[in-house]
Design an enzyme around this catalytic site. Structure first.
Site, PDB file in Angstrom:
ATOM      1  N   GLY A  25      17.680  10.775  22.913  1.00 59.77           N
ATOM      2  CA  GLY A  25      16.405  10.053  22.865  1.00 59.77           C
ATOM      3  C   GLY A  25      15.542  10.380  24.073  1.00 59.77           C
ATOM      4  O   GLY A  25      14.719   9.572  24.507  1.00 59.77           O
ATOM      5  N   GLY A  29       9.912   7.195  26.117  1.00 57.36           N
ATOM      6  CA  GLY A  29      10.289   5.922  26.728  1.00 57.36           C
ATOM      7  C   GLY A  29      11.348   5.985  27.817  1.00 57.36           C
ATOM      8  O   GLY A  29      11.238   6.745  28.783  1.00 57.36           O
ATOM      9  N   ASP A  74      20.217  14.876  16.047  1.00 57.72           N
ATOM     10  CA  ASP A  74      20.141  13.609  15.314  1.00 57.72           C
ATOM     11  C   ASP A  74      21.467  12.899  15.557  1.00 57.72           C
ATOM     12  O   ASP A  74      22.509  13.325  15.042  1.00 57.72           O
ATOM     13  CB  ASP A  74      19.920  13.875  13.817  1.00 57.72           C
ATOM     14  CG  ASP A  74      19.831  12.571  13.017  1.00 57.72           C
ATOM     15  OD1 ASP A  74      20.184  11.498  13.552  1.00 57.72           O
ATOM     16  OD2 ASP A  74      19.411  12.637  11.848  1.00 57.72           O
ATOM     17  N   VAL A  75      21.444  11.828  16.325  1.00 57.24           N
ATOM     18  CA  VAL A  75      22.702  11.200  16.755  1.00 57.24           C
ATOM     19  C   VAL A  75      23.498  10.589  15.601  1.00 57.24           C
ATOM     20  O   VAL A  75      24.673  10.286  15.755  1.00 57.24           O
ATOM     21  CB  VAL A  75      22.458  10.123  17.850  1.00 57.24           C
ATOM     22  CG1 VAL A  75      21.835  10.736  19.092  1.00 57.24           C
ATOM     23  CG2 VAL A  75      21.616   8.967  17.323  1.00 57.24           C
ATOM     24  N   SER A 157      21.212  -3.532  25.032  1.00 57.56           N
ATOM     25  CA  SER A 157      20.021  -4.384  25.157  1.00 57.56           C
ATOM     26  C   SER A 157      20.490  -5.787  25.512  1.00 57.56           C
ATOM     27  O   SER A 157      21.586  -6.205  25.101  1.00 57.56           O
ATOM     28  CB  SER A 157      19.257  -4.439  23.835  1.00 57.56           C
ATOM     29  OG  SER A 157      18.260  -5.454  23.900  1.00 57.56           O
ATOM     30  N   TYR A 170      19.468  -5.019  14.604  1.00 60.59           N
ATOM     31  CA  TYR A 170      19.323  -4.454  15.954  1.00 60.59           C
ATOM     32  C   TYR A 170      20.294  -5.122  16.926  1.00 60.59           C
ATOM     33  O   TYR A 170      21.023  -4.442  17.664  1.00 60.59           O
ATOM     34  CB  TYR A 170      17.879  -4.636  16.424  1.00 60.59           C
ATOM     35  CG  TYR A 170      17.599  -4.034  17.790  1.00 60.59           C
ATOM     36  CD1 TYR A 170      17.504  -2.650  17.952  1.00 60.59           C
ATOM     37  CD2 TYR A 170      17.435  -4.839  18.911  1.00 60.59           C
ATOM     38  CE1 TYR A 170      17.248  -2.092  19.203  1.00 60.59           C
ATOM     39  CE2 TYR A 170      17.177  -4.291  20.159  1.00 60.59           C
ATOM     40  CZ  TYR A 170      17.083  -2.924  20.302  1.00 60.59           C
ATOM     41  OH  TYR A 170      16.835  -2.376  21.538  1.00 60.59           O
ATOM     42  N   ILE A 203      10.905  -3.716  27.873  1.00 58.96           N
ATOM     43  CA  ILE A 203      10.441  -2.558  28.653  1.00 58.96           C
ATOM     44  C   ILE A 203       9.249  -1.947  27.916  1.00 58.96           C
ATOM     45  O   ILE A 203       9.270  -1.811  26.686  1.00 58.96           O
ATOM     46  CB  ILE A 203      11.578  -1.503  28.794  1.00 58.96           C
ATOM     47  CG1 ILE A 203      12.884  -2.157  29.315  1.00 58.96           C
ATOM     48  CG2 ILE A 203      11.126  -0.353  29.685  1.00 58.96           C
ATOM     49  CD1 ILE A 203      12.839  -2.780  30.674  1.00 58.96           C
TER      50      ILE A 203
HETATM   51  P1  NAP Z   1      11.395   4.937  22.208  1.00 60.46           P
HETATM   52  O1  NAP Z   1      10.310   5.182  23.170  1.00 60.46           O
HETATM   53  O2  NAP Z   1      11.084   4.718  20.781  1.00 60.46           O
HETATM   54  O3  NAP Z   1      12.465   6.112  22.354  1.00 60.46           O
HETATM   55  C1  NAP Z   1      13.543   6.264  21.473  1.00 60.46           C
HETATM   56  C2  NAP Z   1      13.756   7.740  21.223  1.00 60.46           C
HETATM   57  O4  NAP Z   1      14.921   7.904  20.386  1.00 60.46           O
HETATM   58  C3  NAP Z   1      12.575   8.385  20.488  1.00 60.46           C
HETATM   59  O5  NAP Z   1      12.257   9.628  21.042  1.00 60.46           O
HETATM   60  C4  NAP Z   1      13.136   8.529  19.078  1.00 60.46           C
HETATM   61  O6  NAP Z   1      12.529   9.554  18.333  1.00 60.46           O
HETATM   62  C5  NAP Z   1      14.567   8.849  19.380  1.00 60.46           C
HETATM   63  N1  NAP Z   1      15.412   8.726  18.187  1.00 60.46           N
HETATM   64  C6  NAP Z   1      15.267   7.866  17.144  1.00 60.46           C
HETATM   65  N2  NAP Z   1      16.201   8.108  16.221  1.00 60.46           N
HETATM   66  C7  NAP Z   1      16.961   9.127  16.685  1.00 60.46           C
HETATM   67  C8  NAP Z   1      18.075   9.826  16.176  1.00 60.46           C
HETATM   68  N3  NAP Z   1      18.598   9.540  14.968  1.00 60.46           N
HETATM   69  N4  NAP Z   1      18.633  10.824  16.929  1.00 60.46           N
HETATM   70  C9  NAP Z   1      18.092  11.134  18.121  1.00 60.46           C
HETATM   71  N5  NAP Z   1      17.009  10.537  18.641  1.00 60.46           N
HETATM   72  C10 NAP Z   1      16.459   9.527  17.930  1.00 60.46           C
HETATM   73  O7  NAP Z   1      12.223   3.634  22.628  1.00 60.46           O
HETATM   74  P2  NAP Z   1      12.740   3.092  24.040  1.00 60.46           P
HETATM   75  O8  NAP Z   1      12.165   1.757  24.203  1.00 60.46           O
HETATM   76  O9  NAP Z   1      12.610   4.107  25.094  1.00 60.46           O
HETATM   77  O10 NAP Z   1      14.272   2.881  23.679  1.00 60.46           O
HETATM   78  C11 NAP Z   1      15.306   3.643  24.267  1.00 60.46           C
HETATM   79  C12 NAP Z   1      16.595   2.849  24.156  1.00 60.46           C
HETATM   80  O11 NAP Z   1      16.455   1.645  24.906  1.00 60.46           O
HETATM   81  C13 NAP Z   1      16.920   2.421  22.728  1.00 60.46           C
HETATM   82  O12 NAP Z   1      18.314   2.516  22.514  1.00 60.46           O
HETATM   83  C14 NAP Z   1      16.479   0.980  22.692  1.00 60.46           C
HETATM   84  O13 NAP Z   1      17.160   0.225  21.721  1.00 60.46           O
HETATM   85  C15 NAP Z   1      16.824   0.552  24.098  1.00 60.46           C
HETATM   86  N6  NAP Z   1      16.107  -0.643  24.553  1.00 60.46           N
HETATM   87  C16 NAP Z   1      14.750  -0.651  24.638  1.00 60.46           C
HETATM   88  C17 NAP Z   1      14.122  -1.811  25.079  1.00 60.46           C
HETATM   89  C18 NAP Z   1      12.624  -1.905  25.220  1.00 60.46           C
HETATM   90  O14 NAP Z   1      12.132  -3.030  25.467  1.00 60.46           O
HETATM   91  N7  NAP Z   1      11.874  -0.799  25.092  1.00 60.46           N
HETATM   92  C19 NAP Z   1      14.871  -2.934  25.398  1.00 60.46           C
HETATM   93  C20 NAP Z   1      16.244  -2.894  25.289  1.00 60.46           C
HETATM   94  C21 NAP Z   1      16.856  -1.729  24.871  1.00 60.46           C
HETATM   95  P3  NAP Z   1      11.314   9.130  17.321  1.00 60.46           P
HETATM   96  O15 NAP Z   1      10.253   8.534  18.185  1.00 60.46           O
HETATM   97  O16 NAP Z   1      10.948  10.427  16.699  1.00 60.46           O
HETATM   98  O17 NAP Z   1      11.915   8.122  16.375  1.00 60.46           O
END
Ligand code: NAP
Length: 258
Positions: A25, A29, A74-75, A157, A170, A203
């Protein structure tokens, strides 16, 4: 008073120079911020994402330029994961010894309206993905015959601990990541691979772009976090500075959900 042997302070290696770090990923983000901080700390970074162009875009932001590589992964898909691990090894000349499981999705719906597809997507990407990538990473590192000293950080999370309305799939996936972390930590510590996880709160990333303003009053610090504030903790957990941390869940939430 004389100093006892117990009080001797050794100096751990505080750089990641010479280490290869694979981030899932990494195209957006928190994953992108992890790539930036790990590169700043001297690691050679393998940026992986389902979207190869996004991973390549991250490469352009990394200090240390050409040593870093972008690979599609693709994980959810075992063969995609294993191919990407092999490609990382071929391009870097060695197996990655550091891993950040950050790829994730958040499909939101109340339990009574959650259909099978959205339930499955949360679980497949967030939980099964973390399992598949950790397994491929540890297998490749242990079979490489290189120094196996490894470290894994899973991005879970805070809602994996607390639960959260409208996020059944989720929160279940992230609760699974927390317990997967502890099991992998227990099994892999004896093989010199430490596994820990980070529990971010809210975040600022594309994942949370459409959020309710009401959330802010639940956060003692009164603001959303920045991706790099999570990435700094990830870098610490990958570094030998955290050499006695195994199976820990570190909250990075501005106080939310404590
Ligand atoms: P993000 O900006 O949407 O980044 C997630 C990345 O993962 C995107 O580049 C996405 O690609 C990619 N992805 C999605 N499906 C995938 C797959 N099957 N294989 C490989 N890559 C894939 O989100 P983020 O907020 O940075 O989240 C990163 C992690 O932090 C996640 O695990 C999320 O659950 C966790 N998290 C986030 C928050 C928050 O508040 N942001 C809070 C707690 C935990 P696409 O964009 O093309 O789908």
């Amino acid at each position: 008073m004389t100093a006892s042997a117990d009080t001797t302070i050794t100096t751990p290696s505080c750089t990641l120079a010479g280490r290869i770090a694979l981030v899932t990923g990494g195209g957006s983000g928190i994953g992108r911020a992890c790539c930036q901080v790990l590169a700043r700390e001297g690691a050679q970074v393998v940026v992986t994402d389902i979207n190869l162009q996004a991973a390549k875009d991250t490469l352009t932001l990394l200090p240390g330029g050409r040593q870093h590589v972008a690979v599609a992964m693709d994980v959810r898909d075992r063969s995609s994961v294993e191919d990407a691990m092999k490609s990382a090894q071929d391009q870097c000349g060695a197996s990655p010894s550091l891993l950040v499981n950050c790829a994730g999705v958040a499909i939101i719906a109340p339990i009574l309206e959650t259909d099978d597809d959205s339930w499955k997507k949360n679980i497949d990407v967030n939980l099964t993905g973390s399992f598949l990538v950790t397994q491929a990473f540890a297998t490749s590192l242990l079979e490489s015959g290189n120094d196996p000293r490894g470290a894994v950080v899973n991005i879970a999370s805070i809602v994996g601990k607390t639960g959260c309305t409208n996020r059944g799939g989720y929160t279940a996936s992230k609760g699974g990541v927390i317990s997967l972390t502890k099991t992998c930590a227990a099994e892999l510590a004896s093989k010199a691979i430490r596994v820990n996880c980070v529990l971010p709160g809210l975040i600022d990333t594309p994942m949370t772009a459409r959020r309710s303003k009401d959330l802010m009053r639940l956060i003692p610090l009164g603001r959303a976090g920045r991706p790099e504030e999570v990435a700094e903790v990830v870098a610490f957990l990958l570094n030998e500075r955290s050499s006695y941390m195994v199976g820990a869940c570190v909250e990075v939430t501005g106080g939310y959900g404590m």
